[in-house]
Enzyme design. Structure first.
Site, PDB file in Angstrom:
ATOM      1  N   ASP A 132      33.091  34.856  26.503  1.00  0.00           N
ATOM      2  CA  ASP A 132      32.271  35.981  26.950  1.00  0.00           C
ATOM      3  C   ASP A 132      31.100  36.203  25.993  1.00  0.00           C
ATOM      4  O   ASP A 132      30.751  37.341  25.675  1.00  0.00           O
ATOM      5  CB  ASP A 132      33.143  37.246  27.038  1.00  0.00           C
ATOM      6  CG  ASP A 132      32.461  38.380  27.789  1.00  0.00           C
ATOM      7  OD1 ASP A 132      31.543  38.101  28.577  1.00  0.00           O
ATOM      8  OD2 ASP A 132      32.840  39.546  27.578  1.00  0.00           O
ATOM      9  N   CYS A 186      46.813  35.710  47.008  1.00  0.00           N
ATOM     10  CA  CYS A 186      46.681  37.145  47.254  1.00  0.00           C
ATOM     11  C   CYS A 186      47.201  37.526  48.640  1.00  0.00           C
ATOM     12  O   CYS A 186      47.618  38.667  48.855  1.00  0.00           O
ATOM     13  CB  CYS A 186      45.219  37.574  47.137  1.00  0.00           C
ATOM     14  SG  CYS A 186      44.619  37.651  45.433  1.00  0.00           S
ATOM     15  N   CYS A 189      47.320  41.169  50.739  1.00  0.00           N
ATOM     16  CA  CYS A 189      47.297  42.302  49.818  1.00  0.00           C
ATOM     17  C   CYS A 189      45.861  42.739  49.537  1.00  0.00           C
ATOM     18  O   CYS A 189      44.991  41.918  49.240  1.00  0.00           O
ATOM     19  CB  CYS A 189      47.990  41.931  48.508  1.00  0.00           C
ATOM     20  SG  CYS A 189      47.988  43.257  47.279  1.00  0.00           S
ATOM     21  N   CYS A 212      31.003  49.896  39.338  1.00  0.00           N
ATOM     22  CA  CYS A 212      32.219  49.593  38.568  1.00  0.00           C
ATOM     23  C   CYS A 212      32.290  50.469  37.312  1.00  0.00           C
ATOM     24  O   CYS A 212      31.328  50.551  36.542  1.00  0.00           O
ATOM     25  CB  CYS A 212      32.232  48.125  38.189  1.00  0.00           C
ATOM     26  SG  CYS A 212      33.639  47.627  37.175  1.00  0.00           S
ATOM     27  N   CYS A 246      47.988  45.591  40.597  1.00  0.00           N
ATOM     28  CA  CYS A 246      48.183  44.237  41.132  1.00  0.00           C
ATOM     29  C   CYS A 246      49.637  43.777  40.989  1.00  0.00           C
ATOM     30  O   CYS A 246      50.181  43.748  39.885  1.00  0.00           O
ATOM     31  CB  CYS A 246      47.271  43.252  40.406  1.00  0.00           C
ATOM     32  SG  CYS A 246      47.484  41.535  40.940  1.00  0.00           S
TER      33      CYS A 246
END
Length: 357
Positions: A132, A186, A189, A212, A246
């Protein structure tokens, strides 16, 4: 190499090629729609993110790695405990990854150690490590190399590690056999989409950064949009809602690295106490951690919004305490802090409050 990586705290490594051209249209569309907000570096570097060999000439392969970051003391019901923090409006919630040391330095330092060991195997080679920290398309490289699939929240998801891990890369100048990507799991979901407080996940795998909470509280240097403030709850640095909900994160792994253990001044603290930090205290309590990415002014901006949200439904005793805290910054030297404080007080107006708007 996998053994060495595990010894250094990485849970998995993979290998990707450098041709990401098939994904370039998706990146260009995301940028064209402005979903990157004020992240000018995204636009500035453009397709360089999708072209590793342009970022570092001579790159032939990319080694990808993931490093778990859940603290060593994490309990099995950590997801429920973290979600319970959201129901304690006077507590300031800091994203899990930000409660320990700055991961950029930790991950890159350990990747360099891995390179030292690889050198004993293949001899001197050209490389550069990332985490990052440059225009690297980390999620695309990770998914192509089998670290996981891109979840509907856009993050990389693994069946045996969830999404609670940092990503890192080593660009190398010698060929390696790519590892196979994994299939998506996924299914139907939509928990992450449904739970997002500000509706930032506008389609499966597509996040509008401008909505966000992580972007708003960390990346943005601007006032937080008024229409989003009441939706932010008690988040003051980052947001884990799409991860704590999640189902795959029941398999999230704990770190083996003490650097990622929680630092007490950042966890379970009351908003009024965090808002009272002067700049020296802020710098002292965030030393060596990723929260240093924001300054004291943005720290106060974020907490003022959370205080306003708490004030709205507080009982009389709590309301008095919250108002006292906010009024202590009503004449702050920063116009942005003053405006956010005025907004917060306006959620439950009292006599003599600064006028908002």
């Amino acid at each position: 190499m996998r053994t060495w990586a595990h010894e250094l705290g990485f849970s998995h490594i993979g290998v990707s090629g450098v041709d990401l051209s098939s994904a370039e249209p998706r990146l260009l569309e995301w940028l064209a729609l402005g979903y990157h907000g004020n992240l000018q570096y995204m636009e500035r570097y453009g397709l360089k993110r999708a072209r590793p060999a342009e970022l570092l000439p001579g790159t032939v392969s990319v080694i990808t790695a993931r490093m778990p970051y859940l603290p060593r003391s994490t309990s099995p019901d950590w997801q429920a405990l973290e979600r319970a923090r959201l129901d304690a409006p006077t507590e300031g919630v800091v994203s899990l990854y930000a409660r320990g040391r700055d991961y950029h330095k930790v991950v890159r330092g350990r990747l360099r150690k891995l390179c030292d060991r690889i050198e004993t195997l293949v001899g001197p080679f050209g490389y550069r490590v990332f985490s990052d920290s440059a225009p690297v398309w980390e999620k695309e490289l990770a998914s192509r190399s089998g670290q996981g699939w891109r979840g509907k929240h856009s993050m990389v998801l693994s069946r045996d590690a969830g999404s609670m891990f940092f990503l890192g890369e080593i660009f190398v100048d010698f060929p390696m056999e790519p590892t196979e990507p994994v299939s998506e799991h996924c299914g139907t979901c939509t928990a992450c989409i449904d739970v997002c407080p500000t509706g930032a996940i506008i389609a499966p795998g597509v996040v509008d950064a401008r909505r966000c909470i992580s972007y708003l509280t960390i990346e943005s240097h601007d006032p937080i949009p008024v229409e989003l403030r009441a939706l932010m709850g008690n988040h003051i640095y980052g947001c884990d809602d799409c991860q704590t909900i999640c189902p795959w994160n029941k398999y999230a792994q704990k770190t083996e690295i003490p650097d990622f253990d929680e630092r007490s001044p950042l966890v379970g603290q009351q908003l009024v106490d965090l808002f009272a930090w002067d700049e020296a205290t802020f710098l002292k309590n965030t030393e060596g951690g990723p929260i240093r990415r924001i300054d004291h002014v943005r720290w106060l901006r974020n907490i003022a919004v959370a205080l306003g949200n708490a004030l709205r439904d507080a009982d009389e005793t709590q309301a008095a305490e919250l108002r006292t805290a906010l009024l202590s910054r009503a004449h702050h030297e920063s116009a942005m802090v003053r405006e956010h404080v005025a907004w917060a007080l306006a959620q439950r107006p009292g006599p003599g409050d600064p006028v908002w708007p």
